[in-house]
Scaffold this active site. Sequence first.
Site, PDB file in Angstrom:
ATOM      1  N   GLU A  98      -8.082  28.520   3.282  1.00 52.32           N
ATOM      2  CA  GLU A  98      -9.329  28.471   4.043  1.00 52.32           C
ATOM      3  C   GLU A  98      -9.357  27.338   5.063  1.00 52.32           C
ATOM      4  OE1 GLU A  98     -12.601  28.325   1.377  1.00 52.32           O
ATOM      5  OE2 GLU A  98     -12.341  30.376   0.642  1.00 52.32           O
ATOM      6  N   GLU A 102       1.801  31.771   4.858  1.00 53.18           N
ATOM      7  CA  GLU A 102       1.509  31.358   6.223  1.00 53.18           C
ATOM      8  C   GLU A 102       2.037  32.334   7.274  1.00 53.18           C
ATOM      9  OE1 GLU A 102       0.919  26.564   5.831  1.00 53.18           O
ATOM     10  OE2 GLU A 102       2.681  27.294   6.906  1.00 53.18           O
ATOM     11  N   GLU A 140       0.865  -1.173   0.000  1.00 46.32           N
ATOM     12  CA  GLU A 140       0.000   0.000   0.000  1.00 46.32           C
ATOM     13  C   GLU A 140       0.909   1.231   0.000  1.00 46.32           C
ATOM     14  OE1 GLU A 140      -2.375  -0.377   3.463  1.00 46.32           O
ATOM     15  OE2 GLU A 140      -3.514  -2.093   2.693  1.00 46.32           O
TER      16      GLU A 140
END
Length: 206
Positions: free
Chosen positions: A165, A123, A65
Amino acid sequence: MFKKWLHGYCSQQEWINECDTIIVERVQHQEIPLPHESRLIYQGRVLQLGIESVTMPNGKAVELEVLRHPGGAAIVALNQQKEVCLLHQYRHAGGGWLWELPAGKLETGELPQITAARELVEEAGLRAGQWDTLGKVLVSPGFCDEIIHLYLARDLTVVVSQPEEDELFEIHWIPLDQALEQVYDGTLLDAKTMLGLTLATKFLHK
């Protein structure tokens, strides 16, 4: 040219085309097991999950995986008072509020240096006039190919931040020595932040 772009004096494309001092960092793996079959399980906005049938270097066939991620960049932003910018950010997957460096993912075709400069603006609301490369890290190579590039940013100028957002964080300035102590005492749990602060401290004491 890099400094000019950071301060808005030229376009991103001009900087990419004309700056001959940029070294494009590429990760070169030796003897990588090649998947001979891949089945897509999920394609999201950020990552891709698949089942990959792989022949290992020892000849054994296994199914793995694997999360595919574009990678990212994280920034140790240091001001003249030797304080580092840390975000106290809410991370649902991480179980709540974490202390982190400003960071974000690489956009398609984007150089890590460009990502770092963009994320620092978005940021932290900062531009940097001096950049140094600290290194890069494979975040969790047991199941994911994400690589985070680490940078030290200095000669900082405050600009307007542009958070996304879905981001919720507070901006803090903490003395670098204190932040490093929080790496050692377990206050800081985010891997890129722990490594970035450690590498930055070593770089500054060379």
